[in-house]
Design a protein around this motif. Structure first.
Motif, PDB file in Angstrom:
ATOM      1  N   ALA A  67      55.538  -5.422  -2.866  1.00 34.33           N
ATOM      2  CA  ALA A  67      55.671  -6.542  -1.571  1.00 34.33           C
ATOM      3  C   ALA A  67      56.324  -7.579  -2.001  1.00 34.33           C
ATOM      4  N   ASP A  68      56.673  -8.431  -1.050  1.00 30.58           N
ATOM      5  CA  ASP A  68      57.449  -9.608  -1.329  1.00 30.58           C
ATOM      6  C   ASP A  68      56.071 -10.849  -1.163  1.00 30.58           C
ATOM      7  N   ALA A  69      55.023 -10.443  -0.512  1.00 29.32           N
ATOM      8  CA  ALA A  69      54.006 -11.448  -0.485  1.00 29.32           C
ATOM      9  C   ALA A  69      52.583 -10.675  -0.110  1.00 29.32           C
ATOM     10  N   ALA A  70      51.511 -11.356   0.021  1.00 26.57           N
ATOM     11  CA  ALA A  70      50.497 -10.620   0.297  1.00 26.57           C
ATOM     12  C   ALA A  70      49.389 -11.720   1.197  1.00 26.57           C
ATOM     13  N   VAL A  71      48.646 -11.243   2.009  1.00 26.23           N
ATOM     14  CA  VAL A  71      47.604 -11.984   2.700  1.00 26.23           C
ATOM     15  C   VAL A  71      46.211 -11.314   2.418  1.00 26.23           C
ATOM     16  N   VAL A  72      45.317 -11.782   1.674  1.00 24.85           N
ATOM     17  CA  VAL A  72      44.056 -11.310   1.475  1.00 24.85           C
ATOM     18  C   VAL A  72      42.946 -12.232   2.192  1.00 24.85           C
ATOM     19  N   PHE A  73      42.244 -11.293   3.258  1.00 28.99           N
ATOM     20  CA  PHE A  73      41.209 -11.852   4.164  1.00 28.99           C
ATOM     21  C   PHE A  73      39.970 -11.445   3.332  1.00 28.99           C
ATOM     22  N   VAL A  74      39.117 -12.498   3.219  1.00 32.28           N
ATOM     23  CA  VAL A  74      37.974 -12.499   2.474  1.00 32.28           C
ATOM     24  C   VAL A  74      36.929 -11.589   3.083  1.00 32.28           C
ATOM     25  N   ALA A  75      36.323 -10.633   2.232  1.00 31.18           N
ATOM     26  CA  ALA A  75      35.298  -9.600   2.674  1.00 31.18           C
ATOM     27  C   ALA A  75      34.003 -10.307   2.478  1.00 31.18           C
ATOM     28  N   ARG A  76      32.961  -9.771   3.038  1.00 30.96           N
ATOM     29  CA  ARG A  76      31.655 -10.120   2.786  1.00 30.96           C
ATOM     30  C   ARG A  76      31.222  -9.945   1.338  1.00 30.96           C
ATOM     31  N   SER A  77      31.771  -8.876   0.828  1.00 35.27           N
ATOM     32  CA  SER A  77      31.552  -8.541  -0.601  1.00 35.27           C
ATOM     33  C   SER A  77      32.395  -9.353  -1.497  1.00 35.27           C
ATOM     34  N   LYS A  78      31.901 -10.057  -2.559  1.00 36.04           N
ATOM     35  CA  LYS A  78      32.927 -11.004  -3.354  1.00 36.04           C
ATOM     36  C   LYS A  78      33.729 -10.109  -4.330  1.00 36.04           C
ATOM     37  N   ALA A  79      33.066  -8.825  -4.754  1.00 35.42           N
ATOM     38  CA  ALA A  79      33.646  -8.071  -5.646  1.00 35.42           C
ATOM     39  C   ALA A  79      34.828  -7.528  -4.760  1.00 35.42           C
ATOM     40  N   LEU A  80      34.547  -7.106  -3.830  1.00 33.65           N
ATOM     41  CA  LEU A  80      35.804  -6.711  -2.865  1.00 33.65           C
ATOM     42  C   LEU A  80      36.844  -7.778  -2.776  1.00 33.65           C
ATOM     43  N   THR A  81      36.377  -8.924  -2.501  1.00 35.05           N
ATOM     44  CA  THR A  81      37.583  -9.860  -2.196  1.00 35.05           C
ATOM     45  C   THR A  81      38.579 -10.056  -3.403  1.00 35.05           C
ATOM     46  N   CYS A  89      48.042  -9.298  -6.422  1.00 38.80           N
ATOM     47  CA  CYS A  89      48.912  -9.872  -7.665  1.00 38.80           C
ATOM     48  C   CYS A  89      49.609  -8.852  -8.451  1.00 38.80           C
ATOM     49  N   ALA A  90      49.124  -7.684  -8.405  1.00 41.45           N
ATOM     50  CA  ALA A  90      49.873  -6.472  -9.019  1.00 41.45           C
ATOM     51  C   ALA A  90      50.787  -6.049  -8.173  1.00 41.45           C
ATOM     52  N   MET A  91      50.722  -6.229  -6.863  1.00 41.82           N
ATOM     53  CA  MET A  91      51.850  -5.800  -5.768  1.00 41.82           C
ATOM     54  C   MET A  91      53.073  -6.871  -5.766  1.00 41.82           C
ATOM     55  N   VAL A  92      52.457  -8.055  -5.811  1.00 36.23           N
ATOM     56  CA  VAL A  92      53.450  -9.010  -5.599  1.00 36.23           C
ATOM     57  C   VAL A  92      53.984  -9.727  -6.712  1.00 36.23           C
ATOM     58  N   PRO A  93      55.522 -10.081  -6.848  1.00 39.32           N
ATOM     59  CA  PRO A  93      56.358 -10.317  -8.132  1.00 39.32           C
ATOM     60  C   PRO A  93      55.688 -11.669  -8.465  1.00 39.32           C
ATOM     61  N   ALA A  94      55.799 -12.161  -9.826  1.00 40.34           N
ATOM     62  CA  ALA A  94      55.166 -13.363 -10.128  1.00 40.34           C
ATOM     63  C   ALA A  94      55.859 -14.360  -9.436  1.00 40.34           C
ATOM     64  N   GLY A  95      55.058 -15.319  -9.208  1.00 36.70           N
ATOM     65  CA  GLY A  95      55.685 -16.572  -8.493  1.00 36.70           C
ATOM     66  C   GLY A  95      55.968 -16.498  -6.908  1.00 36.70           C
ATOM     67  N   ASN A  96      55.667 -15.121  -6.481  1.00 36.32           N
ATOM     68  CA  ASN A  96      55.875 -14.974  -4.963  1.00 36.32           C
ATOM     69  C   ASN A  96      54.390 -15.277  -4.491  1.00 36.32           C
ATOM     70  N   PHE A 133      44.618 -20.950   1.894  1.00 33.36           N
ATOM     71  CA  PHE A 133      45.363 -21.444   0.941  1.00 33.36           C
ATOM     72  C   PHE A 133      46.269 -20.179   0.195  1.00 33.36           C
ATOM     73  N   SER A 134      47.253 -20.845  -0.575  1.00 32.81           N
ATOM     74  CA  SER A 134      48.101 -19.833  -1.227  1.00 32.81           C
ATOM     75  C   SER A 134      48.219 -20.173  -2.931  1.00 32.81           C
ATOM     76  N   PHE A 135      48.743 -19.262  -3.645  1.00 31.98           N
ATOM     77  CA  PHE A 135      48.939 -19.534  -5.054  1.00 31.98           C
ATOM     78  C   PHE A 135      49.931 -18.503  -5.244  1.00 31.98           C
ATOM     79  N   PRO A 136      51.176 -18.921  -6.291  1.00 35.63           N
ATOM     80  CA  PRO A 136      52.049 -17.910  -6.769  1.00 35.63           C
ATOM     81  C   PRO A 136      51.298 -16.978  -7.650  1.00 35.63           C
ATOM     82  N   SER A 137      52.026 -15.823  -6.982  1.00 38.13           N
ATOM     83  CA  SER A 137      51.277 -14.470  -7.929  1.00 38.13           C
ATOM     84  C   SER A 137      51.345 -14.398  -9.430  1.00 38.13           C
ATOM     85  N   GLY A 138      50.196 -13.951  -9.990  1.00 31.43           N
ATOM     86  CA  GLY A 138      50.392 -14.019 -11.520  1.00 31.43           C
ATOM     87  C   GLY A 138      49.111 -12.870 -12.047  1.00 31.43           C
ATOM     88  N   PRO A 139      48.851 -12.811 -13.280  1.00 31.00           N
ATOM     89  CA  PRO A 139      47.938 -11.799 -13.632  1.00 31.00           C
ATOM     90  C   PRO A 139      46.618 -12.340 -13.240  1.00 31.00           C
TER      91      PRO A 139
END
Length: 327
Positions: A67-81, A89-96, A133-139
């Motif tokens: 994917a070129d970018a991703a949006v994660v919506f926080v879940a009640r479970s922190k482990a799931l988030t 991060c695994a799906m989006v290229p580094a820096g995107n 908020f956002s951040f550049p994708s990385g490991p």
């Protein structure tokens, strides 16, 4: 309508490129303004999945590929988030960009702190009791990608109900669902604990597991291998299968972090529709939840067969029929 992300996009606090953007577990009421055309939603909760699809969103239970970018919506479970952030991060290229949005009640403040410790987090946009908020994708850090768990020999996953062990209410209810016969429906089956108990009886001809959470049902498929079991990814309150001789259920009672007895009442009404005229409901509920009126409206006979440890086990028989209803 949930518009925090749209406001963050319009104000420049976060930005998304043109191309394939994956939304991880977006809410059904998400404001779509400002999102690029190539949005794909991953939503495994069937009611939200269907609501998004009805709005014309390209939505599926699982999404793969880059994917070129991703949006994660926080879940009640922190482990799931954390797991969703790791997958993004695994799906989006580094820096995107990887964007994260969530309510304070669901733990967004903790996620902001966690991400700041490992990613280059940009401006944090606060609105409507939440943050974006956002951040550049990385490991992603080790341990954020959730591994399958084993509980008493059964598979569970991050974010599913009672992922760390058998729910105490279900453990109590299990004592009342052995020795059943005929056709049984496990309404809100989760990862399959109760159904596996039900299927210890050789008098069962069919056991339908109905579960709205795709990940939980995937676990159930691995946990319940009896050929008499069938699996339905569906909203238990509207599913139209049946008729059944018995419905068993430990209905959910939370919307977000607030107790919401209307969910349990909807399960009771659904059980009434799914049962044969002589059928029965066997359910467990927290002692304080006010289900008596709903049970009386739906069934001719209701009895509390056990009240212990903060839980009540209820057996209801002879579902009332509404005018014009037929089987």
């Amino acid at each position: 309508m949930n518009s925090r992300l749209s406001l963050a996009l319009s104000g420049g606090a976060v930005a998304l490129p043109d191309g394939r953007v994956v939304l991880f577990r977006p809410p059904a009421d998400l404001d779509l303004d400002g999102l690029p055309d190539g949005v794909v939603a991953m939503q495994g909760f069937r009611p939200d999945h269907d609501a998004l699809a009805a709005r014309g969103v390209d939505v599926m239970a699982e999404v793969g590929g880059p994917a070129d970018a991703a949006v994660v919506f926080v879940a009640r479970s922190k482990a799931l988030t954390r797991d969703m952030i790791a997958r993004a991060c695994a799906m989006v290229p580094a820096g995107n960009p990887v964007v994260v949005d969530g309510a304070r009640a669901d733990g967004i403040d903790s996620i902001v702190r966690d991400c700041r410790a490992v990613f280059d987090v940009g401006e944090v946009f606060a609105k409507a009791h939440g943050k974006c908020f956002s951040f550049p994708s990385g490991p992603a850090p080790d341990g954020w990608a959730a591994a399958t768990q084993r509980v008493d020999g059964m598979e569970t996953r991050a974010g599913v109900f009672s992922a760390d062990g058998v729910d105490p209410g279900s453990a109590i209810l299990a004592r009342y669902v052995t020795g059943l016969s005929g056709q049984v429906c496990d309404l809100g089956a989760g990862w399959g604990y109760l159904s596996r108990v039900v299927l210890t009886s050789d008098k069962i001809s069919r056991c339908a597991l109905v579960e709205a959470e795709h990940d939980a049902l995937a676990c159930a498929r691995g946990n319940v291998t009896d050929p008499r079991a069938e699996f339905h990814w569906a909203d238990a309150t509207t599913w139209a299968g049946g008729p059944f001789d018995t419905v068993v259920t430990n209905p959910p009672f939370h919307t977000a972090r607030k107790a919401d007895p209307s969910i349990g009442r909807a399960f009771i009404a659904a059980a009434g529709r799914l049962l044969t005229p002589a059928g029965r409901l066997i359910m467990v509920a927290n002692r304080h939840l006010p289900y008596e009126a709903a049970l009386g409206e739906t069934f001719a006979e209701t009895v509390v067969v056990e009240d212990t440890g903060g839980y009540k086990v209820i057996e209801a028989r002879r579902p009332r029929r509404t005018r014009g209803r037929s089987r």
